[in-house]
Design a protein around this motif. Structure first.
Motif, short mmCIF file in Angstrom:
data_model
loop_
_atom_site.label_atom_id
_atom_site.label_comp_id
_atom_site.label_asym_id
_atom_site.label_seq_id
_atom_site.Cartn_x
_atom_site.Cartn_y
_atom_site.Cartn_z
N UNK A 1 0.79 -1.22 0.00
CA UNK A 1 0.00 0.00 0.00
C UNK A 1 0.83 1.28 0.00
N UNK A 2 2.17 1.14 -0.02
CA UNK A 2 3.03 2.31 0.16
C UNK A 2 4.01 2.52 -0.99
N UNK A 3 3.59 2.24 -2.20
CA UNK A 3 4.52 2.46 -3.31
C UNK A 3 4.49 3.94 -3.71
N UNK B 1 5.98 8.89 -8.42
CA UNK B 1 6.97 9.89 -8.84
C UNK B 1 6.31 11.26 -9.01
N UNK B 2 6.97 12.28 -8.47
CA UNK B 2 6.48 13.64 -8.59
C UNK B 2 5.51 14.06 -7.49
N UNK B 3 5.15 13.12 -6.62
CA UNK B 3 4.20 13.42 -5.54
C UNK B 3 4.88 13.46 -4.17
N UNK C 1 1.01 7.94 -2.67
CA UNK C 1 1.27 6.50 -2.80
C UNK C 1 0.18 5.81 -3.61
N UNK C 2 0.55 4.70 -4.20
CA UNK C 2 -0.42 3.83 -4.84
C UNK C 2 -0.28 2.43 -4.26
N UNK C 3 -1.34 1.66 -4.35
CA UNK C 3 -1.32 0.29 -3.85
C UNK C 3 -0.99 -0.66 -4.99
#
Length: 221
Positions: free
Chosen positions: A112-114, A117-119, A175-177
């Motif tokens: 859940x914590x990938x 980029x840019x964020x 983050x994205x999951x």
């Protein structure tokens, strides 16, 4: 970071993953004791001007990679002949040039914590909350002021704790999951990069599991 030992006579190769937190001794100008994590040594290679105390013989006079080769040789007892560095963009381009890659994912996992980029510094619409607690994220603040703020606004204490302990809850837009199912999967460059970088899964996270996946990737490549 990986070490590859290649035997041209037997046509065999051995891959050893080097965990990012290996504690190593780094040479200094005045020969004083200086230790750091091995991934920090890689940063010294990339930004030598930020580390002026590292011996000039490694910083400038040798080829790029001289310092990290010396350190890896120090902890493995092997002479390191060559050094290759690949950034994320080149990684993705390389896989896409090959038309993608098929990897046999041996274990399903969810992360859940990938990071996106840019964020990295996006406040996710929480600008006002962050402004109130920002003074307490830096050294030298007044403990009584912090205690008073959290007594009056308990939701800010939760936000503060999440920033320091679970940033993906404090700033979810950063983050994205990721989800990978077990079995053979075709991946393009972007997906393959996520597969080898992920390390925050509760079931298959950490540096050792990530190292195993990276070796799986190299074998597939």
């Amino acid at each position: 970071m990986m070490l590859a030992h290649i035997d041209f006579k037997s046509k065999k190769a051995l891959l050893i993953s080097l965990p990012r937190d290996i504690w190593v001794k780094v040479p200094t100008k005045d020969n004083s004791d200086f230790y750091n994590k091995i991934n920090a040594v890689y940063q010294m290679e990339l930004s030598p001007k930020n580390y002026p105390d590292v011996q000039d013989s490694y910083k400038q006079k040798q080829e790029v990679g001289g310092l990290i080769k010396a350190i890896v040789g120090q902890i493995t007892g092997l002479k390191i002949d060559n050094f290759i560095a690949v950034d994320f963009d080149s990684f993705k381009k390389g896989i896409d040039v090959l038309g993608g890659i098929t990897i046999n994912v041996d274990k399903a996992f969810e992360d859940p914590e990938y990071p996106i980029d840019g964020k990295e510094i996006d406040l996710c619409g929480k600008d006002e909350q962050f402004k109130q607690i920002e003074p307490f994220l830096k050294p030298g603040y007044n403990e009584e002021d912090k205690k008073k703020l959290f007594e009056e606004h308990p939701e800010l204490e939760e936000f503060y704790n999440n920033i320091t302990e679970k940033p993906y809850l404090a700033f979810p837009c950063r983050y994205e999951t990721l989800k990978f199912e077990a079995g053979k999967q075709f991946m393009n460059g972007e997906t393959a990069l996520k597969y080898v970088r992920s390390r925050n899964s509760e079931t298959d996270g950490g540096d050792f599991n990530r190292g195993r996946r990276q070796q799986t990737f190299v074998n597939a490549l």
